[in-house]
Design a protein around this motif. Structure first.
Motif, PDB file in Angstrom:
ATOM      1  N   LEU A   1       0.825  -1.207   0.000  1.00  0.00           N
ATOM      2  CA  LEU A   1       0.000   0.000   0.000  1.00  0.00           C
ATOM      3  C   LEU A   1       0.862   1.262   0.000  1.00  0.00           C
ATOM      4  O   LEU A   1       0.545   2.243  -0.683  1.00  0.00           O
ATOM      5  CB  LEU A   1      -0.924  -0.002   1.211  1.00  0.00           C
ATOM      6  N   ILE A   2       1.945   1.261   0.760  1.00  0.00           N
ATOM      7  CA  ILE A   2       2.828   2.430   0.790  1.00  0.00           C
ATOM      8  C   ILE A   2       3.397   2.702  -0.597  1.00  0.00           C
ATOM      9  O   ILE A   2       3.424   3.849  -1.068  1.00  0.00           O
ATOM     10  CB  ILE A   2       3.961   2.227   1.811  1.00  0.00           C
ATOM     11  N   SER A   3       3.839   1.655  -1.276  1.00  0.00           N
ATOM     12  CA  SER A   3       4.399   1.827  -2.615  1.00  0.00           C
ATOM     13  C   SER A   3       3.338   2.300  -3.603  1.00  0.00           C
ATOM     14  O   SER A   3       3.621   3.102  -4.500  1.00  0.00           O
ATOM     15  CB  SER A   3       5.017   0.508  -3.090  1.00  0.00           C
ATOM     16  N   LYS A   4       2.121   1.793  -3.452  1.00  0.00           N
ATOM     17  CA  LYS A   4       1.045   2.205  -4.342  1.00  0.00           C
ATOM     18  C   LYS A   4       0.704   3.680  -4.147  1.00  0.00           C
ATOM     19  O   LYS A   4       0.421   4.402  -5.102  1.00  0.00           O
ATOM     20  CB  LYS A   4      -0.189   1.331  -4.099  1.00  0.00           C
ATOM     21  N   MET A   5       0.734   4.141  -2.904  1.00  0.00           N
ATOM     22  CA  MET A   5       0.393   5.531  -2.599  1.00  0.00           C
ATOM     23  C   MET A   5       1.443   6.513  -3.105  1.00  0.00           C
ATOM     24  O   MET A   5       1.113   7.635  -3.502  1.00  0.00           O
ATOM     25  CB  MET A   5       0.227   5.698  -1.090  1.00  0.00           C
ATOM     26  N   THR A   6       2.702   6.099  -3.090  1.00  0.00           N
ATOM     27  CA  THR A   6       3.797   7.024  -3.403  1.00  0.00           C
ATOM     28  C   THR A   6       4.480   6.766  -4.740  1.00  0.00           C
ATOM     29  O   THR A   6       5.182   7.639  -5.254  1.00  0.00           O
ATOM     30  CB  THR A   6       4.872   6.949  -2.313  1.00  0.00           C
ATOM     31  N   GLY A   7       4.303   5.553  -5.284  1.00  0.00           N
ATOM     32  CA  GLY A   7       5.024   5.187  -6.501  1.00  0.00           C
ATOM     33  C   GLY A   7       6.484   4.879  -6.247  1.00  0.00           C
ATOM     34  O   GLY A   7       7.280   4.809  -7.182  1.00  0.00           O
ATOM     35  N   LYS A   8       6.851   4.690  -4.983  1.00  0.00           N
ATOM     36  CA  LYS A   8       8.233   4.423  -4.600  1.00  0.00           C
ATOM     37  C   LYS A   8       8.303   3.189  -3.709  1.00  0.00           C
ATOM     38  O   LYS A   8       7.347   2.845  -3.042  1.00  0.00           O
ATOM     39  CB  LYS A   8       8.819   5.621  -3.831  1.00  0.00           C
ATOM     40  N   PRO A   9       9.455   2.496  -3.700  1.00  0.00           N
ATOM     41  CA  PRO A   9       9.614   1.389  -2.761  1.00  0.00           C
ATOM     42  C   PRO A   9       9.431   1.873  -1.328  1.00  0.00           C
ATOM     43  O   PRO A   9       9.842   2.987  -0.979  1.00  0.00           O
ATOM     44  CB  PRO A   9      11.050   0.911  -3.011  1.00  0.00           C
ATOM     45  N   ALA A  10       8.816   1.041  -0.503  1.00  0.00           N
ATOM     46  CA  ALA A  10       8.514   1.452   0.869  1.00  0.00           C
ATOM     47  C   ALA A  10       9.768   1.803   1.661  1.00  0.00           C
ATOM     48  O   ALA A  10       9.747   2.727   2.484  1.00  0.00           O
ATOM     49  CB  ALA A  10       7.731   0.352   1.575  1.00  0.00           C
ATOM     50  N   ASP A  11      10.874   1.086   1.432  1.00  0.00           N
ATOM     51  CA  ASP A  11      12.090   1.399   2.178  1.00  0.00           C
ATOM     52  C   ASP A  11      12.644   2.773   1.789  1.00  0.00           C
ATOM     53  O   ASP A  11      13.231   3.468   2.619  1.00  0.00           O
ATOM     54  CB  ASP A  11      13.146   0.308   2.012  1.00  0.00           C
ATOM     55  N   GLU A  12      12.424   3.176   0.519  1.00  0.00           N
ATOM     56  CA  GLU A  12      12.851   4.508   0.090  1.00  0.00           C
ATOM     57  C   GLU A  12      11.988   5.590   0.742  1.00  0.00           C
ATOM     58  O   GLU A  12      12.492   6.654   1.117  1.00  0.00           O
ATOM     59  CB  GLU A  12      12.770   4.614  -1.432  1.00  0.00           C
ATOM     60  N   VAL A  13      10.693   5.310   0.873  1.00  0.00           N
ATOM     61  CA  VAL A  13       9.803   6.257   1.550  1.00  0.00           C
ATOM     62  C   VAL A  13      10.250   6.434   3.000  1.00  0.00           C
ATOM     63  O   VAL A  13      10.279   7.557   3.520  1.00  0.00           O
ATOM     64  CB  VAL A  13       8.342   5.765   1.488  1.00  0.00           C
ATOM     65  N   TYR A  14      10.610   5.339   3.637  1.00  0.00           N
ATOM     66  CA  TYR A  14      11.089   5.402   5.022  1.00  0.00           C
ATOM     67  C   TYR A  14      12.385   6.215   5.110  1.00  0.00           C
ATOM     68  O   TYR A  14      12.538   7.055   6.005  1.00  0.00           O
ATOM     69  CB  TYR A  14      11.307   3.994   5.548  1.00  0.00           C
ATOM     70  N   SER A  15      13.305   5.961   4.192  1.00  0.00           N
ATOM     71  CA  SER A  15      14.615   6.617   4.235  1.00  0.00           C
ATOM     72  C   SER A  15      14.522   8.117   3.973  1.00  0.00           C
ATOM     73  O   SER A  15      15.351   8.892   4.463  1.00  0.00           O
ATOM     74  CB  SER A  15      15.562   5.981   3.210  1.00  0.00           C
ATOM     75  N   ASP A  16      13.518   8.526   3.190  1.00  0.00           N
ATOM     76  CA  ASP A  16      13.339   9.941   2.859  1.00  0.00           C
ATOM     77  C   ASP A  16      11.913  10.357   3.214  1.00  0.00           C
ATOM     78  O   ASP A  16      11.188  10.926   2.401  1.00  0.00           O
ATOM     79  CB  ASP A  16      13.622  10.161   1.363  1.00  0.00           C
ATOM     80  N   PHE A  17      11.530  10.069   4.440  1.00  0.00           N
ATOM     81  CA  PHE A  17      10.138  10.232   4.853  1.00  0.00           C
ATOM     82  C   PHE A  17       9.657  11.674   4.740  1.00  0.00           C
ATOM     83  O   PHE A  17       8.512  11.939   4.384  1.00  0.00           O
ATOM     84  CB  PHE A  17       9.969   9.729   6.286  1.00  0.00           C
ATOM     85  N   ASN A  18      10.522  12.625   5.002  1.00  0.00           N
ATOM     86  CA  ASN A  18      10.112  14.023   4.945  1.00  0.00           C
ATOM     87  C   ASN A  18       9.644  14.415   3.552  1.00  0.00           C
ATOM     88  O   ASN A  18       8.756  15.264   3.399  1.00  0.00           O
ATOM     89  CB  ASN A  18      11.268  14.930   5.385  1.00  0.00           C
ATOM     90  N   THR A  19      10.203  13.767   2.518  1.00  0.00           N
ATOM     91  CA  THR A  19       9.818  14.063   1.138  1.00  0.00           C
ATOM     92  C   THR A  19       8.453  13.483   0.791  1.00  0.00           C
ATOM     93  O   THR A  19       7.657  14.117   0.099  1.00  0.00           O
ATOM     94  CB  THR A  19      10.869  13.514   0.169  1.00  0.00           C
ATOM     95  N   TYR A  20       8.171  12.287   1.294  1.00  0.00           N
ATOM     96  CA  TYR A  20       6.980  11.557   0.843  1.00  0.00           C
ATOM     97  C   TYR A  20       5.803  11.585   1.816  1.00  0.00           C
ATOM     98  O   TYR A  20       4.703  11.175   1.450  1.00  0.00           O
ATOM     99  CB  TYR A  20       7.359  10.093   0.576  1.00  0.00           C
ATOM    100  N   LYS A  21       5.995  12.086   3.019  1.00  0.00           N
ATOM    101  CA  LYS A  21       4.938  11.980   4.030  1.00  0.00           C
ATOM    102  C   LYS A  21       3.652  12.695   3.627  1.00  0.00           C
ATOM    103  O   LYS A  21       2.554  12.274   4.015  1.00  0.00           O
ATOM    104  CB  LYS A  21       5.436  12.477   5.379  1.00  0.00           C
ATOM    105  N   ALA A  22       3.764  13.760   2.830  1.00  0.00           N
ATOM    106  CA  ALA A  22       2.567  14.492   2.417  1.00  0.00           C
ATOM    107  C   ALA A  22       1.671  13.654   1.508  1.00  0.00           C
ATOM    108  O   ALA A  22       0.469  13.937   1.383  1.00  0.00           O
ATOM    109  CB  ALA A  22       2.954  15.789   1.706  1.00  0.00           C
ATOM    110  N   GLU A  23       2.225  12.628   0.868  1.00  0.00           N
ATOM    111  CA  GLU A  23       1.442  11.761  -0.014  1.00  0.00           C
ATOM    112  C   GLU A  23       0.699  10.673   0.755  1.00  0.00           C
ATOM    113  O   GLU A  23      -0.155   9.986   0.192  1.00  0.00           O
ATOM    114  CB  GLU A  23       2.365  11.114  -1.047  1.00  0.00           C
ATOM    115  N   LEU A  24       1.007  10.516   2.025  1.00  0.00           N
ATOM    116  CA  LEU A  24       0.413   9.442   2.827  1.00  0.00           C
ATOM    117  C   LEU A  24      -0.851   9.962   3.509  1.00  0.00           C
ATOM    118  O   LEU A  24      -0.892  10.207   4.714  1.00  0.00           O
ATOM    119  CB  LEU A  24       1.426   8.930   3.843  1.00  0.00           C
TER     120      LEU A  24
END
Length: 209
Positions: free
Chosen positions: A116-139
């Motif tokens: 679900l995380i990857s579907k929401m962001t279009g990125k691997p979940a571990d990348e979202v975790y590593s750069d959470f400040n960039t992707y958190k607005a999409e969650l």
């Protein structure tokens, strides 16, 4: 992410939990968030929560993959990482804590929540975790609802076969890592996650993937 609906039928025997329906006042809002970390077998290991303020907290997934923490200590949205052993292998999977999960008091961690995380962001979940400040607005809750609806449509034959209700939430509905209900589906499906997508293959017939 390519998806083909898995046209299979489950014959899993399911056991439900009964509860009394006595007339009481509305129960208080939960002060803790609980969850299960599982891949078809419970994960025993470390749960790390990274919240919107950049604060990191660590918890333990114990018997049955269960974990809990005080919800007031987490600023949503937050991303959750589970690292540990399950079913004879090592795993690293991710999930979310949004405001509504805090209100419900449940946030599970499974390969489905990882997808679900990857579907929401279009990125691997571990990348979202590593750069959470960039992707958190999409969650957002809206993005999660859309991603979950799509994933549940892929899983629909399995969900129907297991008599799982349409309103079952892959993140915030309670379950146990006991090879029943949604845990039975996790146990019956091989999930391979890569940087470009995820493949779900039914173990009973690998032609269905």
């Amino acid at each position: 992410m390519n998806k083909t609906i898995l046209s299979v039928m489950l014959t899993t025997a399911l056991v439900g939990c009964g509860s009394s329906d006595e007339k009481h006042s509305t129960p208080p809002t939960p002060t803790i968030v609980t969850g299960v970390a599982a891949t078809g077998a419970p994960i025993y290991g470390e749960i790390t929560v990274l919240d919107t303020n950049g604060t990191t907290q660590e918890y333990a997934a114990v018997e049955g993959g269960n974990f809990k923490f005080e919800k007031s200590s987490i600023a949503a949205p937050a991303i959750v990482k589970a690292v540990g052993a399950a079913g004879g292998g090592s795993h690293e999977i991710y999930s979310l804590i949004l405001t509504n999960h805090q209100e419900i008091g449940v946030s599970n961690i499974t390969p489905f929540t990882h997808i679900l995380i990857s579907k929401m962001t279009g990125k691997p979940a571990d990348e979202v975790y590593s750069d959470f400040n960039t992707y958190k607005a999409e969650l957002t809750i809206e993005a999660l609802q859309s991603a979950q609806q799509e994933l549940k449509q892929v899983l629909k034959p399995l969900l129907d076969g297991a008599n799982i209700a349409d309103d079952f939430d892959l993140i915030s509905s309670e379950f146990e890592a006991n090879y029943q209900d949604i845990d039975a589906i996790l146990d019956l499906v091989d999930i391979t996650i890569s940087n470009i997508g995820a493949t779900l293959t039914y173990k009973g017939d690998t032609d269905y993937s």
